[in-house]
Scaffold this active site. Structure first.
Site, short mmCIF file in Angstrom:
data_model
loop_
_atom_site.label_atom_id
_atom_site.label_comp_id
_atom_site.label_asym_id
_atom_site.label_seq_id
_atom_site.Cartn_x
_atom_site.Cartn_y
_atom_site.Cartn_z
N GLY A 251 0.81 -1.21 0.00
CA GLY A 251 0.00 0.00 0.00
C GLY A 251 0.83 1.26 0.00
CG ASP A 278 4.41 5.83 -14.48
OD1 ASP A 278 5.11 6.58 -13.78
OD2 ASP A 278 4.89 5.05 -15.33
#
Ligand code: RIB
Length: 341
Positions: A251, A278
């Site tokens: 995470g 990205d």
């Protein structure tokens, strides 16, 4: 949603090979057929943002070759404003040679090509002297020259835009990087980049950075027991008001003026993590640009990154806003086919 997001950065053609395991230095490993697809951190973040619902303008340079023409077509197919993307005669388009292991782990070797010519004068020409306007979000990475990124951040901030830096790939430490960090509002880094930033004292680099031949982009899996929140807080002291440290499958943690948020991540079957960072950056920039709370922005960003890791390729794997919404709503991640809009 019609937020204007300006991405100033790299455009690369990616050549990827999937292998049973990454080769060690001096070793040859046989893999599958080469797959060619649009990439580059700048291009990926622009395409991710467009699929996630933003109005996107790309600023960058291409070579005068077939790779460049195909990369422009990929931007246009997503509805991205490409008027500030120029072709440099006599120059090759940026190229990334990517090797992907069966579990998604990868190495990337870059030939920057036209990207390395995006200097400050070129930036001004491409943007007609106005990098951004008040209310815009400007998203930056480090695959184009650092002085250009610094100028872009300064001018965007002076114009009243939100400046977001994905500090990847991390350059050698130096005064320019320290200056750049003082000019950005939001910093997104993975744990290895977090450790390598200037002045991040007290941040121990991942152990594998000391091992020759290790893949610095992902060799050290994030550990649950690290105090990532404290690390993010220390990075805020370098300048950015908001810092996110992404931790792959574990995470992300975020620190901002309003507090902290730890996002445990989304369990998905990762096949290729190229482009996942990205997707994460683009979604985070969009959410903060829209004034969403930090916790929501990080959660959405992790969902976008997780979805991108479930498909092969960079831009080919980037999820839509609907797919992110579905994952957040508890639906199983599904395979998507992206078509031109
Ligand atoms: O972030 C992924 C990107 O890094 C790839 O698409 C490759 O082009 C490299 O720039």
């Amino acid at each position: 949603m019609n937020e204007r997001l300006i991405v100033i950065g790299s455009l690369n053609m990616d050549l990827s090979v999937t292998v049973p395991r990454l080769p060690r230095p001096g070793e040859t490993v046989s893999g599958a057929d080469v797959v060619r697809g649009p990439g580059g951190k700048g291009g990926n973040q622009a395409v991710a943002a467009a699929r996630l619902g933003a109005r996107v303008r790309m600023v960058g340079l291409l070579g005068d070759d077939a790779h460049g023409a195909d990369l422009r077509a990929a931007l246009v197919a997503e509805g991205i404003d490409d008027r500030a993307v120029n072709v440099l005669p006599g120059t090759a388009t940026g190229l990334a040679l990517i090797v992907v292991q069966h579990d998604g782990e990868n190495t990337v070797t870059l030939s920057p090509g036209a990207n390395r010519h995006l200097d400050e004068a070129t930036l001004r020409t491409l943007t007609d002297g106005i990098v951004a306007d008040r209310g815009d979000t400007v998203l930056l990475q480090l695959e184009v020259p650092l002085p250009t990124v610094l100028t872009a951040a300064r001018e965007a901030r002076a114009a009243g835009a939100l400046t977001v830096l994905n500090a990847a790939p991390l350059p050698e430490p130096g005064p320019l990087m320290a200056e750049l960090l003082r000019e950005v509002d939001v910093l997104v880094v993975n744990e290895t980049e977090a450790a390598g930033l200037p002045g991040a004292s007290g941040i121990a680099p991942p152990a594998d950075r000391d091992h020759p031949g290790a893949d610095p982009a992902g060799a050290e899996p994030a550990r649950q027991d690290e105090d990532w929140t404290a690390r993010a807080d220390r990075l805020r002291l370098l300048g950015p008001a908001t810092v996110v440290v992404t931790l792959g499958a574990v995470g992300a943690v975020a620190a901002g003026s309003g507090g902290h948020h730890t996002e445990p991540g989304f369990p998905v079957d990762a096949v290729d993590t190229v482009g996942a960072g990205d997707a994460c950056c683009a979604q985070f920039a969009i959410a903060l640009g829209l004034g969403r709370p930090l916790a929501e922005a990080v959660r959405r960003a992790c969902a976008a990154g997780a979805l991108a890791a479930t498909r092969h390729g960079a831009q080919d794997a980037l999820p839509s806003r609907a797919a992110v919404d579905a994952l957040l709503a508890g639906a199983a991640p599904r395979t998507e086919v992206h078509r031109a809009r």
